[in-house]
Write an enzyme that holds these catalytic residues in place. Structure first.
Site, PDB file in Angstrom:
ATOM      1  N   LYS A  22       0.940  -1.274  -0.135  1.00 21.36           N
ATOM      2  CA  LYS A  22       0.046   0.082   0.159  1.00 21.36           C
ATOM      3  C   LYS A  22       1.103   1.243  -0.029  1.00 21.36           C
ATOM      4  O   LYS A  22       0.693   2.075  -0.785  1.00 21.36           O
ATOM      5  CB  LYS A  22      -1.131  -0.018   1.321  1.00 21.36           C
ATOM      6  CG  LYS A  22      -1.472   1.223   1.576  1.00 21.36           C
ATOM      7  CD  LYS A  22      -2.284   1.135   2.771  1.00 21.36           C
ATOM      8  CE  LYS A  22      -1.669   1.723   4.162  1.00 21.36           C
ATOM      9  NZ  LYS A  22      -1.261   2.921   4.392  1.00 21.36           N
ATOM     10  N   ASN A  23       1.880   1.194   0.984  1.00 22.61           N
ATOM     11  CA  ASN A  23       2.845   2.464   0.967  1.00 22.61           C
ATOM     12  C   ASN A  23       3.623   2.748  -0.237  1.00 22.61           C
ATOM     13  O   ASN A  23       4.127   3.881  -0.103  1.00 22.61           O
ATOM     14  CB  ASN A  23       3.465   2.326   2.506  1.00 22.61           C
ATOM     15  CG  ASN A  23       2.398   2.643   3.332  1.00 22.61           C
ATOM     16  OD1 ASN A  23       1.247   2.964   3.225  1.00 22.61           O
ATOM     17  ND2 ASN A  23       2.889   2.386   4.848  1.00 22.61           N
ATOM     18  N   ARG A  91      -4.932  10.484   4.569  1.00 16.31           N
ATOM     19  CA  ARG A  91      -3.715  11.538   4.905  1.00 16.31           C
ATOM     20  C   ARG A  91      -2.574  11.520   3.577  1.00 16.31           C
ATOM     21  O   ARG A  91      -2.085  12.497   3.272  1.00 16.31           O
ATOM     22  CB  ARG A  91      -2.838  11.100   6.297  1.00 16.31           C
ATOM     23  CG  ARG A  91      -2.348  12.192   6.566  1.00 16.31           C
ATOM     24  CD  ARG A  91      -1.375  12.044   7.849  1.00 16.31           C
ATOM     25  NE  ARG A  91      -0.552  12.929   7.842  1.00 16.31           N
ATOM     26  CZ  ARG A  91       0.585  13.096   7.216  1.00 16.31           C
ATOM     27  NH1 ARG A  91       1.171  12.218   6.560  1.00 16.31           N
ATOM     28  NH2 ARG A  91       1.360  14.483   7.471  1.00 16.31           N
ATOM     29  N   CYS A 115      -4.488  12.653  13.052  1.00 16.62           N
ATOM     30  CA  CYS A 115      -5.258  11.341  13.041  1.00 16.62           C
ATOM     31  C   CYS A 115      -5.121  10.693  14.424  1.00 16.62           C
ATOM     32  O   CYS A 115      -4.190  11.282  15.272  1.00 16.62           O
ATOM     33  CB  CYS A 115      -4.754  10.464  11.907  1.00 16.62           C
ATOM     34  SG  CYS A 115      -3.330   9.756  11.928  1.00 16.62           S
ATOM     35  N   ARG A 120       0.075  14.906  12.872  1.00 17.17           N
ATOM     36  CA  ARG A 120       0.894  14.597  11.646  1.00 17.17           C
ATOM     37  C   ARG A 120       1.036  15.895  10.908  1.00 17.17           C
ATOM     38  O   ARG A 120       0.572  15.927   9.756  1.00 17.17           O
ATOM     39  CB  ARG A 120       0.057  13.692  10.837  1.00 17.17           C
ATOM     40  CG  ARG A 120       0.101  12.281  11.929  1.00 17.17           C
ATOM     41  CD  ARG A 120      -0.469  11.051  11.198  1.00 17.17           C
ATOM     42  NE  ARG A 120       0.486  10.634  10.128  1.00 17.17           N
ATOM     43  CZ  ARG A 120       0.086   9.475   9.358  1.00 17.17           C
ATOM     44  NH1 ARG A 120      -0.905   9.042   9.552  1.00 17.17           N
ATOM     45  NH2 ARG A 120       0.994   8.934   8.420  1.00 17.17           N
ATOM     46  N   PRO A 121       2.167  16.369  11.310  1.00 15.53           N
ATOM     47  CA  PRO A 121       2.520  17.815  10.471  1.00 15.53           C
ATOM     48  C   PRO A 121       3.042  17.519   8.901  1.00 15.53           C
ATOM     49  O   PRO A 121       3.537  16.504   8.761  1.00 15.53           O
ATOM     50  CB  PRO A 121       3.461  18.366  11.471  1.00 15.53           C
ATOM     51  CG  PRO A 121       4.129  17.553  11.971  1.00 15.53           C
ATOM     52  CD  PRO A 121       2.842  16.421  12.318  1.00 15.53           C
ATOM     53  N   ASP A 123       5.200  20.207   7.805  1.00 16.78           N
ATOM     54  CA  ASP A 123       6.160  21.117   7.733  1.00 16.78           C
ATOM     55  C   ASP A 123       7.626  20.674   7.050  1.00 16.78           C
ATOM     56  O   ASP A 123       8.047  21.485   6.254  1.00 16.78           O
ATOM     57  CB  ASP A 123       6.684  21.673   9.156  1.00 16.78           C
ATOM     58  CG  ASP A 123       7.308  20.600  10.121  1.00 16.78           C
ATOM     59  OD1 ASP A 123       6.715  19.480  10.099  1.00 16.78           O
ATOM     60  OD2 ASP A 123       8.226  20.726  10.775  1.00 16.78           O
ATOM     61  N   LEU A 124       8.210  19.669   7.159  1.00 14.44           N
ATOM     62  CA  LEU A 124       9.067  19.054   6.496  1.00 14.44           C
ATOM     63  C   LEU A 124       8.919  19.029   4.874  1.00 14.44           C
ATOM     64  O   LEU A 124       9.864  19.532   4.138  1.00 14.44           O
ATOM     65  CB  LEU A 124       9.549  17.938   6.916  1.00 14.44           C
ATOM     66  CG  LEU A 124      10.047  17.845   8.402  1.00 14.44           C
ATOM     67  CD1 LEU A 124      10.187  16.443   9.040  1.00 14.44           C
ATOM     68  CD2 LEU A 124      11.195  18.540   8.576  1.00 14.44           C
ATOM     69  N   ASP A 306       4.793   0.661  11.904  1.00 15.34           N
ATOM     70  CA  ASP A 306       3.770   0.058  11.346  1.00 15.34           C
ATOM     71  C   ASP A 306       3.451  -1.447  11.971  1.00 15.34           C
ATOM     72  O   ASP A 306       2.566  -2.070  11.508  1.00 15.34           O
ATOM     73  CB  ASP A 306       3.751   0.032   9.579  1.00 15.34           C
ATOM     74  CG  ASP A 306       3.375   1.563   9.319  1.00 15.34           C
ATOM     75  OD1 ASP A 306       3.075   2.501  10.258  1.00 15.34           O
ATOM     76  OD2 ASP A 306       3.746   1.687   8.160  1.00 15.34           O
ATOM     77  N   ILE A 328       8.419   6.976  16.790  1.00 17.76           N
ATOM     78  CA  ILE A 328       8.096   7.803  15.544  1.00 17.76           C
ATOM     79  C   ILE A 328       6.798   8.421  15.705  1.00 17.76           C
ATOM     80  O   ILE A 328       6.765   9.874  15.394  1.00 17.76           O
ATOM     81  CB  ILE A 328       8.172   6.862  14.420  1.00 17.76           C
ATOM     82  CG1 ILE A 328       9.477   6.043  14.243  1.00 17.76           C
ATOM     83  CG2 ILE A 328       7.624   7.489  13.123  1.00 17.76           C
ATOM     84  CD1 ILE A 328      10.078   5.564  12.988  1.00 17.76           C
ATOM     85  N   ARG A 398      -8.558  -0.276   4.897  1.00 12.51           N
ATOM     86  CA  ARG A 398      -7.464   0.341   4.175  1.00 12.51           C
ATOM     87  C   ARG A 398      -6.335  -0.091   3.977  1.00 12.51           C
ATOM     88  O   ARG A 398      -5.782   0.481   3.121  1.00 12.51           O
ATOM     89  CB  ARG A 398      -7.402   1.669   5.195  1.00 12.51           C
ATOM     90  CG  ARG A 398      -8.538   2.447   5.352  1.00 12.51           C
ATOM     91  CD  ARG A 398      -8.281   3.594   6.374  1.00 12.51           C
ATOM     92  NE  ARG A 398      -6.931   4.175   5.861  1.00 12.51           N
ATOM     93  CZ  ARG A 398      -5.775   4.608   6.628  1.00 12.51           C
ATOM     94  NH1 ARG A 398      -6.069   4.633   7.955  1.00 12.51           N
ATOM     95  NH2 ARG A 398      -4.881   5.047   6.341  1.00 12.51           N
TER      96      ARG A 398
END
Ligand code: EPU
Length: 419
Positions: A22-23, A91, A115, A120-121, A123-124, A306, A328, A398
């Site tokens: 998925k990822n 997301r 979430c 879960r920013p 900014d990076l 995960d 994390i 999902r």
């Protein structure tokens, strides 16, 4: 809304085929926006997150076809706005920002909220786009990035919790069409980043170093269509290994990359399981008592966040005391309260779960809260005495293709009930 019912304590045996990742599939599908030509992506798992991504691509103007696991995308023209209604469900929608910025030099995407696994920013990601010369505006819940042209730059993606996987993907996808050379320092090394880089290189990009902390991208004028097969899902694979550990006589997972699973197989061996295999498969069986373990999640090649929830389920009946530290997503412990309702003895101390192994868990009605927490509850249900009823299983759908059918084929007593 479906629920899953598991009658625990039935041994698992046999083999299971692992699906595409998925990822990996999500950013690779987003990357098809970088060319006007046709891209063919194989082994795309049949998951709701992948369906959302295809809806987003279609909304952005791409022609999208899906036949079993093969997805064909042709994005001859694209519009650059992905609105809230279409983005809010997932997301990972944020990974269309990079390719749209790369191709059109402009993109507007609704900002993802937090979430259940924590704040879960992005900014990076935005810092990286700015380094490439883009302006960033946040207004009305949307983020807009735009630039007359993108200029290669040196960008560090080091944040408070380490690097960022989708941030690395996003910057890579924007930089492939920038002028000049981009160097991403402190890049994520996950196999999914390598898979995306391999696909981009097939499209004509010039990326070196993916899989290390320094990725160098020489910008090109344009990309062309390409075909690609998504790598095996190492998290689905790890989850089935733990199912085998929890309830298996001997369970074999096929079509996997054992090298992507080393941290998980090392942890399982340390818990006293035999894990062995060849190039494309791994088998697991128990050697007696499950031993306790002290574990910390880390970016790849460390133990994956995960897989943290699933490991908590396994360790809940290990002999002695275990500790699982989440480095994390420090708040990613939604599964703990549900595991406790099944009889687990777990105390949370900041970002560490202290687990005292009990003899057995007992089945109970439980609530899935997020994808991996749900997987942990399925595993706990296989182990528990009696019946476990897991509500809100759309979370599982999902990220796990046909998990109930695959476990059923291994001998689990599991059924999906439409409510
Ligand atoms: N972070 C920042 N700023 C940013 C981006 C991230 O501070 O701009 C922080 C996050 O809050 C977190 C850490 O950095 O504390 C790592 O987050 P990362 O950006 O790497 O996560 P992600 O790319 O959004 C992907 C996976 C997740 C997986 C993480 C970590 C996809 C679609 N998602 O998310 O997968 O947990 O990497 O490996 O690839 C899942 O599949 O269940 C899942 C949540």
């Amino acid at each position: 809304m479906d629920k899953i019912i598991i009658h625990g304590g039935h041994p698992l045996a046999g083999s299971v085929k692992i699906s595409g990742s998925k990822n990996s599939a999500l950013p690779i599908l987003a990357a098809t926006l970088l060319t006007k030509e046709t891209c063919v992506i194989q082994r795309v798992p049949d998951l709701s997150d992948c369906h959302y991504m295809l809806q987003i691509l279609a909304h952005l103007g791409a022609d999208v076809e899906r036949a079993s696991g093969i997805v064909t995308v042709k994005a001859e023209k694209v519009n650059c706005v992905a609105p809230y209604e279409i983005v809010r469900k997932m997301r990972a929608s944020i990974c269309v920002l990079g390719p749209l910025l790369g191709r059109e030099k402009e993109a507007t995407v609704s900002l993802p909220g937090g979430c259940v696994i924590g704040d879960r920013p992005i900014d990076l990601h935005l810092r990286g786009f700015q380094a490439l010369g883009a302006a960033v505006r946040v207004h009305g819940g949307n983020v807009k990035v735009f630039a007359p042209s993108l200029q290669g730059a040196t960008i560090s993606l080091k944040g408070k919790f380490g690097t960022t996987v989708l941030g690395t993907d996003n910057i890579m996808m924007a930089a492939v069409l920038a002028d000049g050379t981009t160097a991403i320092e402190d890049a994520a090394c996950e196999p999914e980043v390598v898979d995306l880089a391999n696909f981009l290189n097939k499209m004509g990009a010039k990326i070196e170093g993916a899989g290390t902390a320094r990725i160098v991208i020489e910008g090109v004028k344009e990309l062309h269509g390409a075909e690609h097969e998504v790598i095996a899902d190492r998290i689905e694979a790890g989850t089935f290994l733990i199912a085998g550990a929890i309830a298996g006589k001997e369970v074999t997972i096929n079509r996997v990359r054992p090298d992507h699973l080393s941290a998980v197989t090392d942890a399982l061996r340390a818990c006293n399981f035999s894990v062995y295999g060849t190039n494309g498969s791994l088998s697991i069986c128990a050697n007696g008592t499950t031993k306790s373990l002290d574990l910390k999640t880390q970016p790849y090649p460390g133990f994956p966040t995960d897989m943290q929830a699933q490991m908590c389920a396994l360790l809940s009946t290990a002999a002695g005391e275990s500790s699982v530290t989440e480095s994390i997503f420090p708040q990613r412990f939604m599964h703990v309260s549900e595991l406790k309702r099944m009889g687990a003895t777990i105390e949370l101390d900041g970002a560490t779960a202290k687990i005292r192994g009990v003899d057995t868990l007992s089945g109970a009605p439980v609530m899935a809260s997020d994808l991996r927490a749900s997987a942990a509850l399925v595993l706990a249900g296989l182990l528990a005495e009696g019946t476990t009823e897991i509500n809100r299983v759309y979370h599982i759908d999902r990220g796990y293709e046909m998990i109930d059918e695959k476990l059923g084929e291994l001998g689990a007593r599991i059924e999906r009930v439409k409510v």
